[in-house]
Scaffold this active site. Sequence first.
Site, PDB file in Angstrom:
ATOM      1  N   ASP A   1       0.780  -1.249   0.000  1.00 20.02           N
ATOM      2  CA  ASP A   1       0.000   0.000   0.000  1.00 20.02           C
ATOM      3  C   ASP A   1       0.813   1.304   0.000  1.00 20.02           C
ATOM      4  O   ASP A   1       1.778   1.428   0.751  1.00 20.02           O
ATOM      5  CB  ASP A   1      -0.865   0.097   1.266  1.00 20.02           C
ATOM      6  CG  ASP A   1      -1.608  -1.156   1.595  1.00 20.02           C
ATOM      7  OD1 ASP A   1      -1.563  -2.114   0.820  1.00 20.02           O
ATOM      8  OD2 ASP A   1      -2.239  -1.180   2.666  1.00 20.02           O
TER       9      ASP A   1
ATOM     10  N   TRP B   1      -3.791  -8.841  -3.998  1.00 26.27           N
ATOM     11  CA  TRP B   1      -3.299  -9.812  -3.003  1.00 26.27           C
ATOM     12  C   TRP B   1      -3.499 -11.260  -3.448  1.00 26.27           C
ATOM     13  O   TRP B   1      -2.865 -12.164  -2.900  1.00 26.27           O
ATOM     14  CB  TRP B   1      -3.964  -9.579  -1.646  1.00 26.27           C
ATOM     15  CG  TRP B   1      -3.389  -8.423  -0.880  1.00 26.27           C
ATOM     16  CD1 TRP B   1      -4.017  -7.249  -0.567  1.00 26.27           C
ATOM     17  CD2 TRP B   1      -2.070  -8.323  -0.304  1.00 26.27           C
ATOM     18  NE1 TRP B   1      -3.165  -6.427   0.149  1.00 26.27           N
ATOM     19  CE2 TRP B   1      -1.976  -7.062   0.325  1.00 26.27           C
ATOM     20  CE3 TRP B   1      -0.958  -9.174  -0.273  1.00 26.27           C
ATOM     21  CZ2 TRP B   1      -0.823  -6.632   0.986  1.00 26.27           C
ATOM     22  CZ3 TRP B   1       0.193  -8.738   0.393  1.00 26.27           C
ATOM     23  CH2 TRP B   1       0.251  -7.491   1.005  1.00 26.27           C
TER      24      TRP B   1
END
Length: 539
Positions: free
Chosen positions: A24, A314
């Site tokens: 992130d 992910w």
Amino acid sequence: ASNRTHGPERPLAHLTPSVGWMNDPNGLFYDNETSTYHTYYQYKPNDTAPGVPLYWGHASSEDLITWDHHGVALEPKDEQSGAFSGSIVVDYNNTSGFFDDSILPGQRIVALYTEHSNISESQFAAYSLNGGYSFEYYEQNPVLDINSTQFRDPKVFWHEETERWIMVLALSQQYKLQIYSSKNLTSWEFQSNFSHHGLLGYQYECPGLAKVPIVHESPSNVTLHGLNSTTNATAQTNATSVDHKWVMILSINPGALTGGSFNQYFIGDFDGKTFTAQDSATRALDHGKDFYAFQTYSDVPNNDVLGIAWASNWDYGVNVPAVDYRSSMSLVRNLTLRPYNPNPETTEFTLYSEPLVNYTHLHTNQSIHKTSLLLDSEETVSYSLGKDPQGLLEFSLEWKVNATAVTSRHDFADLSLYFRGAEDDDEYLRLGYELNAAAFFLDRGNTEVDFVSENPFFNNKVTQNIETYKIAEDGLPILKVRGIIDRNLIELFFNDGSSTSTNLFFFSEENYIGAVDISSGVDDVYTILDFKVKQMSLK
Ligand code: FRU
């Protein structure tokens, strides 16, 4: 693995870590004392997979294309912990008391982030006395702790109207976005929950709340502030003519309908305590597979809403081909709310995204511009993109659709672009439009890279419905797409950015795109009104 800083597949205009694992974006802010954008990110410097200890890495840029790397900026409290996602604000008025007069107001930088361990997630504060290059940790951390192991990713901003700092963060596995407020960045008071909205998935992560300007006319070129802007933040704050809506941004993972990670948003109002959505719709911030944990920059001049996302997923982000670093960010995007027509019976606001591409650092090696080209099914139009492609391309395509020319519904009535490898043209990206589906497609599966065929989560085909851009004088619909391809990442912006699609792709090493073919499965249906491609490299 060698320690090279420029691996063959490293994107040129996108932020990648010099080595190690990145996820992130964190702590994004603009330093108006030095006209520099700072970008931090979830970082594991000595490994290309995530794990503890997890740090904040740090890069800075004046142009948002070329980045200086500064290594680790924030550390977790021990080897078993992570300095998880969070944000940075500029504490101009020293509300925190962390600063004295020796620190310029525009560099009073406070980070709020999640200190994560197996037994707890709580919010920590840290501040920088040197413009964001290193941090001091607040001695009375945590600043917010509710005895939860799933409570994270604070996004903090200054709320003019109530003169309070606002924090929005995720009580992840209860599907709550919580709003807190503060006068000093260290004591936080609960205000409200925004609970069970949108696609839920396994858990909520990385929320954001932003005041987004409403723009009524069609997008023009956005200037890159800090480089060539003449307005300043104060002038803009006093302007009364700009309408706004508040946008709540939310990441979920896993649980996207397309698999894995997904960023959605809600349009509404915010009074300093409660966010109220205008309707019960959830909207996609990006329709591709690889756009997650979007966050906006603090303190951007002109109050522009600029943000960046982790360009991965992910479901497979840990498994994508990599040598000494893994993953990249999206380009920085400017967000505005604009009216659009998803279909003929509806006009409503949607978020438009426009990439900030600063050409001063880019050299155009080859460019192609074609207008007025009526396609037929017998002929493929091919363009070479020059002898020495570097893997960075920008293109835009505007096309007109004459559906009445389709003679049989059995035909696959497509307009396709094939972006082919220079070394091996059996590796290609195919993208285009099909009028019966009224949708755009991207196929990233035509490659010899084993990961692509072997990883069951890395689906090759992505599609996206697309609305009419405008109507031509002859009454036929016109549609438009702009794309930026950077070695292993393609970002698509439909109709000036009313929707976007960001996707990774992988070709064999050094097989950069060297040609583009245009073809159609039908005759006389598609007219290319305007097609531009530029093959670029860094100066
Ligand atoms: C989202 C996320 C965040 C967390 C961080 C850990 O991708 O799971 O919720 O703070 O990554 O690296």
